[in-house]
Design a protein around this motif. Structure first.
Motif, PDB file in Angstrom:
ATOM      1  N   CYS A   1     -36.041 -33.426  76.683  1.00 21.14           N
ATOM      2  CA  CYS A   1     -35.217 -34.280  77.536  1.00 21.14           C
ATOM      3  C   CYS A   1     -34.476 -33.448  78.589  1.00 21.14           C
ATOM      4  O   CYS A   1     -33.846 -32.438  78.253  1.00 21.14           O
TER       5      CYS A   1
ATOM      6  N   CYS B   1     -31.811 -34.002  79.977  1.00 23.99           N
ATOM      7  CA  CYS B   1     -30.342 -34.080  79.875  1.00 23.99           C
ATOM      8  C   CYS B   1     -29.763 -32.927  79.055  1.00 23.99           C
ATOM      9  O   CYS B   1     -28.567 -32.663  79.130  1.00 23.99           O
TER      10      CYS B   1
ATOM     11  N   CYS C   1     -30.093 -32.705  75.614  1.00 25.46           N
ATOM     12  CA  CYS C   1     -29.739 -33.142  74.260  1.00 25.46           C
ATOM     13  C   CYS C   1     -30.632 -32.502  73.202  1.00 25.46           C
ATOM     14  O   CYS C   1     -30.320 -32.550  72.017  1.00 25.46           O
TER      15      CYS C   1
ATOM     16  N   HIS D   1     -31.197 -44.003  77.371  1.00 28.29           N
ATOM     17  CA  HIS D   1     -30.770 -42.613  77.278  1.00 28.29           C
ATOM     18  C   HIS D   1     -30.879 -41.878  78.610  1.00 28.29           C
ATOM     19  O   HIS D   1     -29.897 -41.377  79.141  1.00 28.29           O
TER      20      HIS D   1
HETATM   21 ZN    ZN Z   1     -31.330 -36.362  76.400  1.00 24.85          ZN
END
Ligand code: ZN
Length: 96
Positions: A39, A41, A43, A83
Motif C-alpha cells: 500500500c 500509504c 500501512c 482505505h
Molecule cells: Zn495503506
C-alpha cells in the motif's frame, strides 16, 4: 505521492515491504499477470491486482498495465475500498 519501485526478486520484495513497491508474476496462458504491491500509504498491507500487459483482462476486476517496470501505469484507478484510492501513473502513486 509515493514512488513505485519495482522488485525482480520476490523474496526481497516481501522482506522489504516498501510502501508502493511492486512485483509482477507471469504471464499465464491467457496473458494475465498478478501485480503485487504494498500500500502506497505506508500501512504495510499488501494487495494483488489482475493485470494485462497492454490490455485489460476480460474477467474483472482487472487493470491495463503499460508494460513498464521503470515508469509503470495502471488503468483504471486503484480503489482500496475504504482505505486508499488513487492512480499509478509515470511510476508514481497519487492519491485522489
Ligand atoms: Zn495503506
Amino acid at each position: 505521492m509515493t514512488r513505485a519501485v519495482h522488485y525482480r526478486d520476490r523474496n526481497a520484495f516481501l522482506q522489504d515491504r516498501a510502501p508502493g513497491s511492486f512485483w509482477i508474476s507471469g504471464p499465464e496462458e491467457k496473458g494475465d499477470q498478478s501485480f503485487l504491491f504494498f500500500c502506497p500509504c505506508g500501512c504495510g498491507d499488501k494487495s494483488v491486482l489482475n493485470i494485462g500487459n497492454g490490455f485489460k483482462p476480460k474477467h474483472g476486476p482487472s487493470w491495463c498495465w503499460n508494460g513498464s517496470t521503470a515508469a509503470p501505469e495502471l488503468a483504471p484507478s486503484v480503489n482500496w475500498q475504504g482505505h486508499w484510492h488513487g492512480w499509478l501513473q509515470a511510476g508514481v502513486w497519487r492519491s485522489c
